[in-house]
Write an enzyme that holds these catalytic residues in place. Structure first.
Site, PDB file in Angstrom:
ATOM      1  N   HIS A  58     -12.390 -63.703-124.342  1.00 29.33           N
ATOM      2  CA  HIS A  58     -11.336 -64.608-124.812  1.00 29.33           C
ATOM      3  C   HIS A  58     -11.355 -64.595-126.347  1.00 29.33           C
ATOM      4  CE1 HIS A  58     -10.811 -67.314-120.975  1.00 29.33           C
ATOM      5  NE2 HIS A  58     -10.721 -66.017-120.713  1.00 29.33           N
ATOM      6  N   GLU A  60     -11.510 -66.961-128.537  1.00 32.69           N
ATOM      7  CA  GLU A  60     -12.524 -67.822-129.161  1.00 32.69           C
ATOM      8  C   GLU A  60     -13.908 -67.173-129.127  1.00 32.69           C
ATOM      9  OE1 GLU A  60     -10.356 -68.595-126.725  1.00 32.69           O
ATOM     10  OE2 GLU A  60     -10.193 -70.773-126.491  1.00 32.69           O
ATOM     11  N   CYS A  88     -10.774 -73.175-122.697  1.00 29.09           N
ATOM     12  CA  CYS A  88     -11.228 -73.287-121.301  1.00 29.09           C
ATOM     13  C   CYS A  88     -12.695 -73.742-121.305  1.00 29.09           C
ATOM     14  CB  CYS A  88     -11.095 -71.927-120.609  1.00 29.09           C
ATOM     15  SG  CYS A  88     -12.337 -70.725-121.171  1.00 29.09           S
ATOM     16  N   CYS A  91     -15.083 -71.250-123.179  1.00 30.19           N
ATOM     17  CA  CYS A  91     -14.946 -71.253-124.637  1.00 30.19           C
ATOM     18  C   CYS A  91     -15.346 -72.593-125.243  1.00 30.19           C
ATOM     19  CB  CYS A  91     -13.517 -70.877-125.024  1.00 30.19           C
ATOM     20  SG  CYS A  91     -13.137 -69.168-124.587  1.00 30.19           S
TER      21      CYS A  91
END
EC number: 3.5.4.33
Lengths: 154, 154
Positions: A58, A60, A88, A91
């Site tokens: 992801h 992040e 999420c 993260c």
């Protein structure tokens, strides 16, 4: 926040949006993130889960990992993270472990977010460091990017 | 589970414990993880957050990323993950994204776990894939390793 904070936030969020647009152009879910400390960008990244065949890639996570490499430490005290979408659980957890000071996010994610939705991780007793959270920056652009992306896929 | 499952689980958990012991020997928090599919180990890893200066380098994340590289996919349907400690929110999220079928963990983590404590992520509406969860395997050895490690550090 100082008077200068507003324009700075807008600029870093614009950079996160540029990362999200670049992710969309690569066929990835359009989310972008930027890690900033002392007014300087430590790292910026967009989502690359498909390209890297890595479910943890992801925006992040990639930005945090790159920022830690740049800083030479697995913790980033005093650093802030800008991301176009509410993080999420994965993260949000990584942001906590990295000791991020402030989290600025764009669009809320009612279906997958873990900061202001679902587990609300930073209010959980198992979370040992919670960043200050600011949301709603570039919210419309961030959400439109995602909506457009998923509309095209259908 | 079949009759053969018991010894197999013990063997894979023993391998996760070996990864945890190796992590302790490197000065890392002793947690180990193994990803298995079709009876074969796809990847095994221990915690390396300090060595890699990476806050996301928990045993589960490293094992999942290596297993995805080995499988050539960002998803691992039909794969199981064995880990010595109840996963944190970050790792529980990654396990879900990787579509892990079964999660076997050793010791419960009341202070940092996100599966059976705190956010109980797999019961959250923002979690879109929940593995079957089995716990308590090699619980004493897993917990003793952690206790011993933190006792020495104090």
């Amino acid at each position: 926040m100082t008077d200068a904070a507003g324009p700075a936030i807008t600029g870093f969020m614009e950079q996160a949006l540029a990362e999200a647009r670049a992710a969309a152009a690569r066929g990835e879910v359009p989310v972008g993130a930027v890690v900033v400390r002392g007014g300087a960008v430590l790292a910026a990244a967009g989502n690359r889960t498909l390209e890297l065949k890595d479910p943890t890639a992801h925006a992040e996570i990639l930005a945090l990992r790159a920022a830690c490499r740049a800083a030479g430490s697995e913790r980033l005290p005093g650093a802030d993270l800008y991301v176009t979408l509410e993080p999420c659980p994965m993260c949000a957890g990584a942001i906590s472990f990295a000791r991020i000071r402030r989290l600025y996010y764009g669009a809320a994610d009612e279906k997958g977010g873990a900061v202001d939705h679902g587990p609300r991780l930073y209010a959980s007793p198992v979370c040992h460091h919670a960043p200050e959270v600011y949301s709603g920056f570039a919210e419309t652009e961030s959400a439109d990017l995602l909506r457009g992306f998923f509309r095209e896929r259908r």
